[in-house]
Design an enzyme around this catalytic site. Sequence first.
Site, short mmCIF file in Angstrom:
data_model
loop_
_atom_site.label_atom_id
_atom_site.label_comp_id
_atom_site.label_asym_id
_atom_site.label_seq_id
_atom_site.Cartn_x
_atom_site.Cartn_y
_atom_site.Cartn_z
CB VAL A 30 -0.87 -0.41 1.17
CG1 VAL A 30 -1.97 1.26 1.25
CG2 VAL A 30 -2.00 -0.75 1.35
CB ALA A 75 4.75 2.35 1.17
CE LYS A 76 5.36 -1.84 8.36
NZ LYS A 76 6.29 -0.66 9.09
N GLY A 77 4.15 -2.92 3.32
CA GLY A 77 3.48 -4.22 2.95
C GLY A 77 4.06 -5.58 3.66
CG ASP A 116 7.01 -4.17 10.14
OD1 ASP A 116 7.70 -2.91 10.75
OD2 ASP A 116 6.43 -4.76 10.34
#
Length: 390
Positions: A30, A75-77, A116
């Site tokens: 995202v 952002a992050k995934g 992460d």
Amino acid sequence: MLRLPKRELTVNFPVHMDDGSVRMFTGYRVHHSTVRGPTKGGIRYHPDVTLDEVRALAMWMTWKCAVVGLPFGGAKGGVVCKPEEMSMNELENLTRRYATEIAVLMSPEGDIPAPDVNTNPQVMAWIMDTYSMHKGYSVPAVVTGKPISIGGSLGRRDATGRGVAICTREALKYLKMDPKACRAAVQGFGNVGGSAALNLSRLGMKVVLVSDIKGCIFNPAGLDIPYLQSITDRFGVVDRSRLRGAEELPGSSWIEQKVDILVPAALEGQVTGETATRIKDTVKILAEGANGPTTPEADVILNDKGIFVIPDILCNAGGVTVSYFEWVQGLQFFFWSEEEINKRLEEIMVRSFNDVLGISQEKNVDMRVAAYILAISRVAEATMTRGIYP
Ligand code: NAD
């Protein structure tokens, strides 16, 4: 515009497992905002990953980058999986296919992932290699948190905890307290907690308690942090059989110590309406090493107690700051000394701390509200200045 993520990608993809079967996995990436620059944010491997969680974490990254003035959006995934039940081979297959699936969004100019929860430098190396194989040449700047041997940055491992200690030192200066007369307790002894404890002890304060998933380790005379780190495994768990001159306490007792500084650096939601009432009157500073360790109910109690909270989006931004340095070094194929990196980190953390403190005083709000005022106004200004296309 800022309430909604700019774009969201869901990928369902097959992975060859060791037993010859093929299993389907679901992953996400995202991008919350791109107005201040390419997007930056980690990739999480966990069975509880959902699109909604990834959205929230992506937005958090937008504010964190803005508060310290990095030219990035958030952002992050994530991939829904149980990495502890997978072999290295299966994890590599999963990572390389996921990287290929999200390659439509990922690039050094567009979106730069990082580690992460449950991802590490090895996973970043596989992502970098996969992307580079498709391009036909090495592209180190496509991810950060890489091993040093392929373009990782010196100082990255220590950066978040070092930033926590810099913010704490600045808060002590503001409160006119002497670090050498202070005692601290740190929840979590992993990447962030371990290095925060080490850097706090280097400031001359007594770190009397650290904790991990098994409980707390306590010595009222101050713990030997380098020794404790030498008997800690890569999951941040201390070997109890080799403790010297320290006693064990239950895990929940970290919050009820008579210390000056508390550092939650393990998980989200640890300082709640219930646990905050157990904080002793001696505590003057709460430095949020973890993301989201304090609930909104607890915030009210901390304010009533007059505790100076250094909010997560400022306090733990040292990690993404050195990730930014790693990206810059990767783009230039020119690498800096650890001294240079620590000096630049120090400058950015001190400046950001004072920017937030200035807003908190000027508008008479707490540090968390001040950090959000700074972050959101920077993103809003960039959004308004760029205008709406077409
Ligand atoms: P880590 O896995 O290296 O360490 C986590 C530590 O917390 C370990 O010591 C573990 O034993 C302990 N722990 C786990 N569950 C616990 C529990 N129930 N009670 C007490 N202790 C427990 O993780 P990390 O990278 O240090 O991240 C810690 C926090 O900091 C997370 O909220 C993370 O999102 C945040 N953070 C990390 C970075 C970074 O650069 N690593 C940057 C910004 C924010």
